[in-house]
Design an enzyme around this catalytic site. Structure first.
Site, mmCIF file in Angstrom:
data_model
loop_
_atom_site.group_PDB
_atom_site.id
_atom_site.type_symbol
_atom_site.label_atom_id
_atom_site.label_comp_id
_atom_site.label_asym_id
_atom_site.label_seq_id
_atom_site.Cartn_x
_atom_site.Cartn_y
_atom_site.Cartn_z
ATOM 1 N NE ARG A 50 -4.255 -0.048 0.712
ATOM 2 C CZ ARG A 50 -5.187 0.331 0.149
ATOM 3 N NH1 ARG A 50 -5.071 -0.026 -1.161
ATOM 4 N NH2 ARG A 50 -5.962 1.059 0.514
ATOM 5 C CG ASP A 160 -12.510 10.377 7.391
ATOM 6 O OD1 ASP A 160 -13.648 9.397 7.564
ATOM 7 O OD2 ASP A 160 -11.446 10.006 7.197
#
Length: 291
Positions: A50, A160
Site C-alpha cells: 500500500r 474524517d
C-alpha cells in the site's frame, strides 16, 4: 473514518522497495500513536504494497526516506498515510435502522423540545468517509425540519482524517449505482442527475450541502468543537482501535453529549465493559446516562 485495513491484495507492490523490519516497526508505532490503528505483524506485506504507491507519488527511493518524512513532518503526511493503509467502506443509509430511529423517534422529539425560534441542533458524523453518511443524515434532517415547520439552527458536522475521503465528501458527486440505499423518492428530491459527459453521476442537492459542514479531524488529537451535540455517529471506526483507545474516545464523546443523547456505533461494535457513561437503548445505539 469508517476505515478498514485493506485485505484485497496483500502482495501488491512487492516488486518495488522492500519494507525492512525496522521501518515496519516504526510505522506500526506511528500509525497506532497518530491514528489509533493497531497493525499486526501479519500486515507487513500489506503495508509494503500500500505504501509503495505513496513512495512513488512522493518521489522517494525507499521506506527509510518515507519514515524520515514522518519523523520530521508528521502532520504533512498523516492523512495520506491513513488513506494509504485503509479502505473507506460506506454507503448511503448503511445500517438503515439508525436512520429510522433518528427520523421516527428522535428528531420529532428534539424539534418539539426546541420551541424557541433559532434553537440549535447539532449532529456529528465522526468518521464521515466520502460523505454518504452525513448526506444521509442531511436528508433525514431536512425532511424533519420541513415537517416541524419551525426555524431551527440545524447543522451536521462531518469529519474524517483522510484527505481523499474528505475531497469526495466535499465534491458530493457519486456514481448512480452508489445510490442503491436511497429510495426512489429521495433520489428524485435530493440528487441532481448528470447529463452528457456527467451521465451516470448524481450530485447531492445544494440544500444538503447547506446543512453539512465537512472538515478534517483526527479523533485521537485535540477537538476544536465544544459541543454539545444532540447525537454522534461514529460507526465502523472504533472496531480497529484497542481497548484503552476505545475507552478514551467514548469518554470524550460523553463530554460532548448532554444526558440522554445518543451515540451510534457500527453493527459489529460494542461498549460492553468499556464505558459506564452510556447505556444500550437499541441496535448499537447508546444513550448517555445521567451523572
Amino acid at each position: 473514518m469508517s476505515a478498514v485495513v485493506d485485505h484485497d491484495n496483500p502482495a501488491a507492490g512487492l516488486a518495488g522497495p522492500v519494507l525492512g523490519d525496522g521501518d515496519f516497526q516504526f510505522l506500526r508505532t506511528f500509525v497506532y500513536r497518530h491514528c489509533g490503528i493497531a497493525l499486526s505483524e501479519q500486515k507487513h506485506q500489506l503495508v509494503q504494497g500500500r505504501l509503495a504507491r505513496r513512495l512513488r507519488a512522493l518521489g522517494l527511493k525507499d521506506f527509510g526516506a518515507y519514515c524520515e518524512l514522518l519523523r520530521t513532518e508528521p502532520e504533512r503526511e498523516l492523512g495520506e498515510l491513513a488513506s494509504a493503509i485503509s479502505t473507506n467502506v460506506t454507503a448511503f443509509f448503511r445500517e438503515v435502522h439508525h436512520f429510522e430511529a433518528l427520523a421516527n423517534e428522535m428528531l420529532p422529539r428534539w424539534l418539539e423540545q426546541k420551541r424557541r425560534e433559532g434553537d440549535r441542533l447539532r449532529i456529528w458524523s465522526a468518521g464521515c468517509s466520502s460523505g454518504e453518511e452525513p448526506y444521509s443524515l442531511a436528508m433525514v434532517l431536512a425532511e424533519a425540519l420541513e415537517r416541524c415547520g419551525r426555524n431551527v439552527d440545524a447543522k451536521i458536522l462531518a469529519t474524517d482524517l483522510s484527505p481523499a475521503a474528505l475531497a469526495a465528501a466535499q465534491k458530493g458527486v457519486y456514481p448512480v449505482e452508489r445510490l442503491d440505499g436511497v429510495s426512489a423518492e429521495r433520489r428524485r428530491r435530493w440528487f441532481l442527475r448528470g447529463e452528457g459527459e456527467y451521465a451516470g453521476l448524481a450530485c447531492v442537492h445544494p440544500k444538503l450541502r447547506e446543512l453539512t459542514t465537512i472538515a478534517p479531524l483526527n479523533l485521537l488529537h485535540a477537538w476544536p468543537m465544544q459541543g454539545p451535540f444532540d447525537a454522534i455517529f461514529c460507526r465502523n471506526v472504533v472496531i480497529y482501535f484497542d481497548q484503552p483507545t476505545k475507552q478514551k474516545l467514548f469518554h470524550r464523546f460523553a463530554g460532548l453529549l448532554p444526558t440522554g443523547a445518543p451515540l451510534f456505533l457500527g453493527h459489529s461494535e460494542s461498549m460492553h465493559g468499556l464505558s459506564d457513561e452510556f447505556e444500550l437503548i437499541g441496535r448499537t445505539i447508546y444513550r448517555k446516562r445521567s451523572a
